[in-house]
Design a protein around this motif. Structure first.
Motif, PDB file in Angstrom:
ATOM      1  N   GLU A 195       0.813  -1.216   0.000  1.00 53.81           N
ATOM      2  CA  GLU A 195       0.000   0.000   0.000  1.00 53.81           C
ATOM      3  C   GLU A 195       0.846   1.266   0.000  1.00 53.81           C
ATOM      4  O   GLU A 195       0.467   2.269  -0.605  1.00 53.81           O
ATOM      5  N   GLU A 196       1.976   1.248   0.703  1.00 54.95           N
ATOM      6  CA  GLU A 196       2.823   2.437   0.796  1.00 54.95           C
ATOM      7  C   GLU A 196       3.972   2.422  -0.211  1.00 54.95           C
ATOM      8  O   GLU A 196       4.640   3.435  -0.382  1.00 54.95           O
ATOM      9  N   ASP A 197       4.199   1.294  -0.854  1.00 49.12           N
ATOM     10  CA  ASP A 197       5.311   1.167  -1.813  1.00 49.12           C
ATOM     11  C   ASP A 197       4.741   1.194  -3.221  1.00 49.12           C
ATOM     12  O   ASP A 197       4.267   0.186  -3.740  1.00 49.12           O
ATOM     13  N   ILE A 198       4.758   2.365  -3.839  1.00 47.78           N
ATOM     14  CA  ILE A 198       4.172   2.498  -5.175  1.00 47.78           C
ATOM     15  C   ILE A 198       4.958   1.719  -6.219  1.00 47.78           C
ATOM     16  O   ILE A 198       4.387   1.139  -7.154  1.00 47.78           O
ATOM     17  N   ASP A 199       6.283   1.650  -6.073  1.00 44.00           N
ATOM     18  CA  ASP A 199       7.095   0.907  -7.041  1.00 44.00           C
ATOM     19  C   ASP A 199       6.821  -0.591  -6.930  1.00 44.00           C
ATOM     20  O   ASP A 199       6.681  -1.295  -7.940  1.00 44.00           O
ATOM     21  N   GLY A 200       6.738  -1.109  -5.721  1.00 39.58           N
ATOM     22  CA  GLY A 200       6.447  -2.518  -5.552  1.00 39.58           C
ATOM     23  C   GLY A 200       5.052  -2.878  -6.035  1.00 39.58           C
ATOM     24  O   GLY A 200       4.842  -3.945  -6.637  1.00 39.58           O
ATOM     25  N   MET A 201       4.087  -1.973  -5.816  1.00 33.31           N
ATOM     26  CA  MET A 201       2.733  -2.211  -6.299  1.00 33.31           C
ATOM     27  C   MET A 201       2.697  -2.250  -7.822  1.00 33.31           C
ATOM     28  O   MET A 201       2.016  -3.090  -8.417  1.00 33.31           O
ATOM     29  N   THR A 202       3.435  -1.345  -8.449  1.00 31.48           N
ATOM     30  CA  THR A 202       3.470  -1.306  -9.915  1.00 31.48           C
ATOM     31  C   THR A 202       4.084  -2.578 -10.481  1.00 31.48           C
ATOM     32  O   THR A 202       3.567  -3.159 -11.451  1.00 31.48           O
TER      33      THR A 202
END
Length: 394
Positions: free
Chosen positions: A207-214
């Motif tokens: 939720e807080e890691d935009i790169d990991g979510m992408t």
């Protein structure tokens, strides 16, 4: 190819030669200076079995354009070259993918300067020790020539021009690539896959890691596409247009099958289907090019435009040494060289002052040039042949 002079008294010998093996392989005879008149029927000079249609034409050529030329010994060479150039340039502009052949008796004229991009293939004497029957083509190393005895009492030798061109499909190997078949069923299956996906569980820990979510979302989408959308391996031949898809080939085969079965109605229906498939395939390719334009991928855009228009980049350059380079420098720099008129009146070519000019009534009068009985000598203008070499440098 041959300059036969009078054709009517040699037609029997020409027809007899047509039964021999080396002549039977010819697709057409190129004859110049035949001395035909309106009183000679066409049947008297007709050669059965010879038509201007090649047995096999490589796919990279749309068709063949053959120009037969005869330039009389007393003709103006510059005028003849200008006329041939205008006709050839118009045809090449209208048909950029055609094979162009210019052949005939040129006598004292050559096209080496007028059409520098063409290649002359006749390398043997055609009359005594002179080579005056020439053949130009826009494909390098397309033919090899064999000198043959003259026809009848003609003073020109026959020349057998044999093709040695290697088609593009044989010079470059076919490449294979995998493509996805985006069918309506595959799209519906992919939608169902996304609908049953629990996105909170998939992306909850990022939720807080935009790169990991992408990264996780991209990997999952690619995984779904690989599982649901089928792929197939296709062969891409170098002489195929990008819009010649497997569907187009299937329809063409269907048309051939109807032709062999002599089913006219089915062949008409197949022809309509071929036209529809080609239109759809071209529209699909056009949309791909427009998408590249939207993505600012200008290199692929121009490559697509060149493919659609049939434009071919010229890779050959004009040869020459230091003398050739000096001639070009002298030609292009002739305008920057000071003339006697400029040297005698330097104020005419001096740069403008930085401060504003005074009003017209306050300006000092120009000093008149000294009278002379001889006009100023300008630099010599290069001969017209230099101008004819310029297009080959582009």
């Amino acid at each position: 190819m041959d300059n036969v002079n009078s054709l009517t008294n040699k037609i029997d010998e020409l027809a007899a030669l047509g039964n021999q093996r080396i002549y039977r392989e010819c697709s057409l005879f190129i004859l110049t200076e035949t001395w035909l008149t309106a009183t000679i029927p066409d049947a008297n000079v007709d050669l059965r079995g010879f038509t201007a249609r090649p047995y096999y034409l490589p796919r990279e050529f749309s068709h063949v354009i053959a120009l037969c030329v005869y330039i009389a010994p007393t003709a103006n060479g510059a005028t003849a070259c200008e006329k041939i150039h205008s006709v050839a340039a118009r045809l090449q502009t209208k048909h950029p993918e055609a094979l162009l052949i210019i052949s005939g008796d040129f006598n004292h004229v050559t096209l080496d300067s007028t059409l520098a991009a063409l290649h002359q293939v006749i390398d043997c004497p055609t009359r005594n020790n002179r080579t005056i029957d020439l053949l130009y083509t826009n494909v390098k190393e397309a033919y090899r020539v064999i000198a043959l005895p003259p026809l009848g009492k003609s003073d020109h030798n026959l020349v057998y021009v044999q093709p040695q061109y290697t088609p593009l499909v044989q010079r470059q190997a076919a490449s294979t690539r995998s493509i996805r078949r985006w069918t309506p069923a595959a799209e519906e299956a992919l939608k169902d896959c996304f609908n049953i996906t629990d996105w909170d569980v998939l992306l909850g820990e990022h939720e807080e890691d935009i790169d990991g979510m992408t990264d996780r979302l991209t990997d999952y989408l690619n995984f779904c596409v690989d599982v649901v959308v089928p792929t197939k391996t296709v062969q891409c031949y170098p002489n195929n247009k990008p819009w010649v898809t497997q569907e187009v080939k299937d329809v063409l085969n269907k048309k051939k099958k109807a032709f062999r079965n002599k089913d006219r109605e089915e062949m008409k229906e197949a022809q309509r289907e071929v036209k529809r498939c080609l239109k759809e395939a071209k529209n699909t390719y056009r949309k791909k090019v427009e998408k590249k334009l939207a993505d600012n991928n200008m290199r692929d855009v121009w490559e697509g435009v060149r493919t659609i228009t049939g434009h071919k980049a010229k890779t050959s350059t004009e040869g020459g040494g230091v003398e050739r380079a000096n001639d070009l420098n002298q030609f292009f720099n002739r305008f920057s060289q000071p003339t006697p008129l400029q040297s005698s009146a330097p104020h005419l070519s001096s740069p403008a002052p930085l401060h504003p000019s005074p009003p017209p009534q306050q300006r000092a009068p120009l000093t008149p040039l000294p009278p002379t009985s001889h006009p100023p000598q300008l630099p010599p203008t290069p001969p017209p042949s230099s101008l004819l070499h310029l297009p080959s440098l582009c």
